[in-house]
Motif scaffolding. Structure first.
Motif, PDB file in Angstrom:
ATOM      1  N   ILE A 214     -35.977 -26.242 -37.218  1.00  0.00           N
ATOM      2  CA  ILE A 214     -34.391 -25.189 -37.733  1.00  0.00           C
ATOM      3  C   ILE A 214     -33.188 -25.204 -36.779  1.00  0.00           C
ATOM      4  N   SER A 215     -33.918 -24.806 -35.350  1.00  0.00           N
ATOM      5  CA  SER A 215     -32.505 -24.583 -34.355  1.00  0.00           C
ATOM      6  C   SER A 215     -32.119 -26.791 -33.833  1.00  0.00           C
ATOM      7  N   LYS A 216     -33.332 -27.061 -33.768  1.00  0.00           N
ATOM      8  CA  LYS A 216     -33.174 -28.665 -33.246  1.00  0.00           C
ATOM      9  C   LYS A 216     -31.684 -28.689 -34.023  1.00  0.00           C
ATOM     10  N   VAL A 217     -32.520 -29.024 -35.794  1.00  0.00           N
ATOM     11  CA  VAL A 217     -31.441 -29.494 -36.237  1.00  0.00           C
ATOM     12  C   VAL A 217     -30.050 -28.803 -36.185  1.00  0.00           C
ATOM     13  N   GLY A 218     -30.299 -27.804 -36.350  1.00  0.00           N
ATOM     14  CA  GLY A 218     -28.873 -26.751 -36.177  1.00  0.00           C
ATOM     15  C   GLY A 218     -27.873 -27.106 -35.073  1.00  0.00           C
ATOM     16  N   ASN A 219     -28.711 -27.761 -33.806  1.00  0.00           N
ATOM     17  CA  ASN A 219     -27.664 -28.300 -33.541  1.00  0.00           C
ATOM     18  C   ASN A 219     -26.887 -29.383 -33.413  1.00  0.00           C
ATOM     19  N   LEU A 220     -28.038 -30.974 -34.056  1.00  0.00           N
ATOM     20  CA  LEU A 220     -27.185 -31.278 -34.722  1.00  0.00           C
ATOM     21  C   LEU A 220     -25.840 -31.233 -36.020  1.00  0.00           C
ATOM     22  N   ILE A 221     -26.438 -30.234 -36.308  1.00  0.00           N
ATOM     23  CA  ILE A 221     -25.233 -30.244 -37.457  1.00  0.00           C
ATOM     24  C   ILE A 221     -24.271 -29.898 -36.505  1.00  0.00           C
ATOM     25  N   LYS A 222     -24.528 -29.473 -36.175  1.00  0.00           N
ATOM     26  CA  LYS A 222     -23.107 -29.217 -34.801  1.00  0.00           C
ATOM     27  C   LYS A 222     -22.404 -30.418 -34.133  1.00  0.00           C
ATOM     28  N   LYS A 223     -23.479 -31.768 -34.024  1.00  0.00           N
ATOM     29  CA  LYS A 223     -22.678 -32.448 -32.859  1.00  0.00           C
ATOM     30  C   LYS A 223     -21.894 -33.553 -34.010  1.00  0.00           C
ATOM     31  N   LEU A 224     -22.827 -33.623 -36.206  1.00  0.00           N
ATOM     32  CA  LEU A 224     -22.279 -33.650 -37.180  1.00  0.00           C
ATOM     33  C   LEU A 224     -21.130 -33.630 -36.896  1.00  0.00           C
ATOM     34  N   HIS A 225     -20.785 -32.116 -37.257  1.00  0.00           N
ATOM     35  CA  HIS A 225     -19.428 -31.291 -37.728  1.00  0.00           C
ATOM     36  C   HIS A 225     -18.447 -32.065 -36.814  1.00  0.00           C
ATOM     37  N   ALA A 226     -19.146 -32.204 -35.094  1.00  0.00           N
ATOM     38  CA  ALA A 226     -17.495 -32.631 -34.490  1.00  0.00           C
ATOM     39  C   ALA A 226     -17.231 -33.923 -35.087  1.00  0.00           C
ATOM     40  N   ASN A 227     -18.112 -34.149 -35.067  1.00  0.00           N
ATOM     41  CA  ASN A 227     -18.158 -35.997 -35.184  1.00  0.00           C
ATOM     42  C   ASN A 227     -17.649 -36.083 -36.954  1.00  0.00           C
ATOM     43  N   GLY A 228     -17.048 -35.719 -37.287  1.00  0.00           N
ATOM     44  CA  GLY A 228     -16.355 -35.739 -38.666  1.00  0.00           C
ATOM     45  C   GLY A 228     -16.850 -35.425 -40.314  1.00  0.00           C
TER      46      GLY A 228
END
Lengths: 422, 66
Positions: A214-228
């Protein structure tokens, strides 16, 4: 509170004696407890209260429409992995907007059926599958809501055959290709990116792998949000272990699991989708069987029962443990013997347990195998031309047969001798 | 010569035993097939199905979302 317990020396399912079901329905059969399904669902629901969430029951664990309808009335959604399971969920009254469609190999027909029903989300497992969904959606003038299942490369799962979150497993988009996959999805005309999905395995007996994933995917979600990308759902799958009776450590308490998820996801600003299956149905069912013969072997005794590996595959497939008890309670001083409990199928792997210490059991006695409500009936087959066995749902002092037993003729009717042989 | 006759005898004997075991003498070792027996049912298993039929007879399948 257990709903399979002895009353006046006879094991009951809620308030129905199992011996009565055996006499009226025949053995072997599966017997489920409505009260246990309700309790387990509500325990899970309470454990994740306060989280913006959907509980999508994993249909593969136990897919009988009688069970799905029971859970639907409690507010459950469904996690389906085939067109057949989709139809089951819809038939049982689960709203389409509570259905998520997982699985690595969705066919175009299945995608079309799910699009027609307007399900909540497609969990996409590969780029070719994404293209297939986009193609079908374009033909239907439909915008398909998708999440990518990502593979976090986390070790988990009670058995190597039910681990799904390592890079060598067939599931999900490889971790280092996830951002690229979302970029491709964004370029598809009929795809709407709505979420992300992870499911690391089944029968997981500690919380650390969940935390890690969950933590790992949480970090990915942040990146994806940043990518729009508008990631608004996070499907964290299922996999919470349950007690089968042979554990050295107790599986995590659902409330601890819920608290952990709440803590890790509180700043993500996404809806959490849970996919519990075994946790809801595992201990809500038993396999009721009769001892056909007691065979004295050279160095062991065999209980040959009328249930077999085609009815309950878990011991043969996963070396799984199921607690075994006689339906009639034995006196405490009853002689204890070691048994291999086996079925009638012509395979050595048709063995439920070896050298299990049980109070002495005689020919004709009824026994139960506990924790058979998940991956029991749903994995059963007609191997050795043994008809699928009935499923019985108990509610308080009444019961109904929710899957009938086919006759041999029913089985033969679906087959044909080619004309050139007649 | 004597040894030759003896080995021939054992060869013929072995062949006969083998053919017998394989059922080639004309006797089928398996019971006749059930294909044409449409009345065959496992009688002791039908009562559960009667309960099933009785309980589903008047029910409407939920299916409200299709």
């Amino acid at each position: 509170m257990r709903h399979f317990e002895f009353k006046n020396g006879e094991m009951h399912a809620e308030n129905v004696p199992l011996a009565k079901i055996a006499a009226e329905v025949g053995t072997p059969c599966y017997v489920y407890s409505t009260a246990t399904f309700e309790r387990h669902f509500n325990v899970f629901k309470n454990s994740v209260s306060g989280i913006n969430s959907l509980i999508a029951y994993s249909v593969k664990a136990n897919s009988n429409i009688g069970i799905l309808a029971t859970l639907s009335k409690l507010g459950a959604g469904a996690d389906v992995v085939s067109g057949g399971e989709l139809q089951r969920a819809l038939t049982a009254g689960i709203p389409a907007n509570k259905i998520v469609f997982s699985g690595v190999g969705k066919t175009k027909h299945e995608i079309e059926a799910a699009a027609n029903a307007k399900i909540k989300i497609f969990n996409v497992e590969s780029i070719p599958e994404l293209y297939a969904i986009n193609e079908v959606a374009a033909r239907m003038n439909y915008l398909a809501p998708i999440a990518f299942r990502v593979n976090p490369d986390v070790t988990a799962g009670g058995h190597k055959k039910i681990s799904t979150g390592k890079k060598e497993d067939k599931f999900g988009i490889a971790w280092n290709k996830a951002e690229h996959a979302y970029a491709i999805a964004k370029s598809c005309s009929n795809i709407e990116i709505v979420g992300i999905d992870v499911h690391i395995g089944s029968q997981i007996d500690h919380l650390e792998p969940f935390e890690k994933a969950i933590s790992k995917v949480g970090n990915l979600i942040k990146k994806l949000h940043a990518n729009g990308h508008n990631i608004r759902c996070f499907d964290i799958g299922g996999g919470l272990g349950i007690p089968y009776g042979n554990e050295t450590i107790a599986p995590p308490d659902p409330s601890n699991y819920g608290a952990m998820v709440k803590q890790l996801t509180k700043k993500m600003n996404v809806e959490i989708i849970f996919e519990p299956g075994r946790m809801i149905s595992g201990n809500a069912g038993i396999l009721l069987s009769k001892v056909l013969y007691v065979k004295k072997g050279e160095d062991r005794n065999f209980l040959i029962i009328d249930a077999a590996m085609n009815d309950l595959l878990r011991p043969a497939l996963y070396d799984a443990f199921h607690e075994i008890e006689p339906v009639r309670k034995k006196p405490e001083k009853e002689q204890v013997e070691k048994y291999d409990v086996v079925g009638p199928i012509c395979e050595s792997s048709d063995t439920f347990t070896k050298s299990r210490k049980l109070s002495k059991i005689n020919q004709g006695e009824l026994i139960v195998m506990h924790t058979a409500g998940a991956y029991g009936a749903s994995q059963s087959s007609q191997y050795n031309t043994r008809p699928l066995i009935p499923e019985v749902l108990v509610k308080d002092n009444k019961y109904e047969v929710i899957r009938k037993r086919p006759t041999i003729n029913d089985i033969l009717k679906s087959e044909n001798i080619p004309n050139w042989l007649i | 010569m004597k040894n030759y006759r003896k080995s021939n005898f054992f060869l013929i004997l072995n062949t006969l035993i083998l053919l017998s075991a394989c059922g080639i003498r004309g006797e089928l070792k398996t019971p006749p097939p059930l294909w044409n027996n449409t009345s065959f049912e496992l009688e002791h298993l039908t009562s559960g199905n009667e309960i099933f039929q009785a309980t589903v007879k008047n029910k409407i399948i939920i299916q409200k979302n299709i």
